[in-house]
Design a protein around this motif. Sequence first.
Motif, PDB file in Angstrom:
ATOM      1  N   ILE A 162       0.866  -1.354  -0.012  1.00  0.00           N
ATOM      2  CA  ILE A 162       0.005   0.097   0.055  1.00  0.00           C
ATOM      3  C   ILE A 162       0.735   1.223  -0.025  1.00  0.00           C
ATOM      4  O   ILE A 162       0.600   2.258  -0.712  1.00  0.00           O
ATOM      5  N   GLY A 163       2.129   1.283   0.954  1.00  0.00           N
ATOM      6  CA  GLY A 163       2.789   2.602   0.796  1.00  0.00           C
ATOM      7  C   GLY A 163       3.428   2.589  -0.494  1.00  0.00           C
ATOM      8  O   GLY A 163       3.714   3.931  -0.925  1.00  0.00           O
ATOM      9  N   THR A 164       3.789   1.665  -1.097  1.00  0.00           N
ATOM     10  CA  THR A 164       4.700   1.627  -2.216  1.00  0.00           C
ATOM     11  C   THR A 164       3.855   2.029  -3.427  1.00  0.00           C
ATOM     12  O   THR A 164       4.396   3.051  -4.322  1.00  0.00           O
ATOM     13  N   GLY A 165       2.888   1.522  -3.362  1.00  0.00           N
ATOM     14  CA  GLY A 165       1.646   1.884  -4.231  1.00  0.00           C
ATOM     15  C   GLY A 165       1.245   3.352  -4.361  1.00  0.00           C
ATOM     16  O   GLY A 165       1.302   3.857  -5.201  1.00  0.00           O
ATOM     17  N   HIS A 166       1.016   3.847  -2.914  1.00  0.00           N
ATOM     18  CA  HIS A 166       0.752   5.161  -2.746  1.00  0.00           C
ATOM     19  C   HIS A 166       1.708   6.077  -3.499  1.00  0.00           C
ATOM     20  O   HIS A 166       1.603   7.157  -4.036  1.00  0.00           O
ATOM     21  N   LEU A 167       2.970   5.885  -3.310  1.00  0.00           N
ATOM     22  CA  LEU A 167       4.039   6.625  -3.676  1.00  0.00           C
ATOM     23  C   LEU A 167       4.019   6.361  -5.325  1.00  0.00           C
ATOM     24  O   LEU A 167       4.324   7.630  -5.996  1.00  0.00           O
ATOM     25  N   LEU A 168       3.646   5.536  -5.892  1.00  0.00           N
ATOM     26  CA  LEU A 168       3.649   5.337  -7.519  1.00  0.00           C
ATOM     27  C   LEU A 168       2.549   6.439  -7.832  1.00  0.00           C
ATOM     28  O   LEU A 168       2.796   6.705  -8.876  1.00  0.00           O
ATOM     29  N   TYR A 169       1.580   6.331  -7.184  1.00  0.00           N
ATOM     30  CA  TYR A 169       0.243   7.023  -7.725  1.00  0.00           C
ATOM     31  C   TYR A 169       0.090   8.576  -7.210  1.00  0.00           C
ATOM     32  O   TYR A 169      -0.836   9.159  -7.323  1.00  0.00           O
ATOM     33  N   ALA A 170       1.319   8.993  -6.485  1.00  0.00           N
ATOM     34  CA  ALA A 170       0.866  10.071  -5.328  1.00  0.00           C
ATOM     35  C   ALA A 170       0.597  11.380  -6.270  1.00  0.00           C
ATOM     36  O   ALA A 170       0.175  12.349  -5.856  1.00  0.00           O
ATOM     37  N   ASP A 171       1.299  11.525  -7.390  1.00  0.00           N
ATOM     38  CA  ASP A 171       1.290  12.798  -8.150  1.00  0.00           C
ATOM     39  C   ASP A 171      -0.028  12.665  -8.826  1.00  0.00           C
ATOM     40  O   ASP A 171      -0.057  12.161 -10.165  1.00  0.00           O
ATOM     41  N   ARG A 172      -1.135  13.179  -8.353  1.00  0.00           N
ATOM     42  CA  ARG A 172      -2.448  13.235  -8.984  1.00  0.00           C
ATOM     43  C   ARG A 172      -2.660  13.819 -10.284  1.00  0.00           C
ATOM     44  O   ARG A 172      -3.209  13.271 -11.026  1.00  0.00           O
ATOM     45  N   ARG A 173      -1.675  14.772 -10.621  1.00  0.00           N
ATOM     46  CA  ARG A 173      -1.886  15.209 -11.920  1.00  0.00           C
ATOM     47  C   ARG A 173      -0.926  14.797 -13.047  1.00  0.00           C
ATOM     48  O   ARG A 173      -0.879  14.972 -14.348  1.00  0.00           O
ATOM     49  N   GLY A 174      -0.106  13.863 -12.492  1.00  0.00           N
ATOM     50  CA  GLY A 174       0.982  13.315 -13.525  1.00  0.00           C
ATOM     51  C   GLY A 174       0.221  11.877 -14.055  1.00  0.00           C
ATOM     52  O   GLY A 174      -0.565  11.656 -13.696  1.00  0.00           O
ATOM     53  N   ALA A 175       1.040  11.483 -15.196  1.00  0.00           N
ATOM     54  CA  ALA A 175       0.445  10.321 -15.807  1.00  0.00           C
ATOM     55  C   ALA A 175       0.437   9.192 -14.781  1.00  0.00           C
ATOM     56  O   ALA A 175       1.384   8.987 -13.896  1.00  0.00           O
ATOM     57  N   ARG A 176      -0.448   7.992 -15.000  1.00  0.00           N
ATOM     58  CA  ARG A 176      -0.650   6.996 -14.317  1.00  0.00           C
ATOM     59  C   ARG A 176       0.606   5.977 -14.554  1.00  0.00           C
ATOM     60  O   ARG A 176       1.114   5.943 -15.517  1.00  0.00           O
ATOM     61  N   PRO A 177       1.113   5.394 -13.502  1.00  0.00           N
ATOM     62  CA  PRO A 177       2.067   4.574 -13.889  1.00  0.00           C
ATOM     63  C   PRO A 177       1.797   3.588 -14.656  1.00  0.00           C
ATOM     64  O   PRO A 177       0.681   3.093 -14.558  1.00  0.00           O
TER      65      PRO A 177
END
Length: 199
Positions: A162-177
Amino acid sequence: MPTGVAIRDVREQLFDAAEKVLLRAGPSALTSRSVTAEAGCAKGVLHRHFADFDDFLAAFVLDRSGRMNARTAALRESAGTGTVADNLTGALTALFESVAVAVVALVSFRDELRSRLRQTWPAGVPVLTEAATMIADYLAAEQAVGRLAVDADVETLAAMLIGTGHLLYADRRGARPPTDAVRRMVGNVLASAGPAPRD
């Protein structure tokens, strides 16, 4: 909307409107006016159903957290099928492409909301706390069918995912990983627990 016109499922309509505003413009744009405008109703409608705006937001966050039950059941039922990595990749992608990341930002943004949530939610952030429980339950189910090491600490693994996944997705305006990046992260976290699970 004219006064006196009944709104069906007003709470759900307001919650859906709040989610749209939150996802589109972030927590700073979430106001009673923006929510009621999105819902197409008068501002007073919200205040007839909730003590104040933070009461509304607390109910909204808990409602979105409660929706984890269906996802939890579906993920648990996938134990023993497909691959562990693919099942987790799908679950994490669905979670983080939902309102979950935005809810974390909202809870961080509003002190009074955090205070209200603490009255019924003693620790962690709703939605992510529920997600960690969902992942831990799934990993325990995979342990039970022999696809995850018996000595793996499923709660720690779930928190790491969950923590690492959140870091991947944390930039709400950026492209999705990309999916491959999520799958690679899942594989690395599972590998850190010891022997790779046998699919």
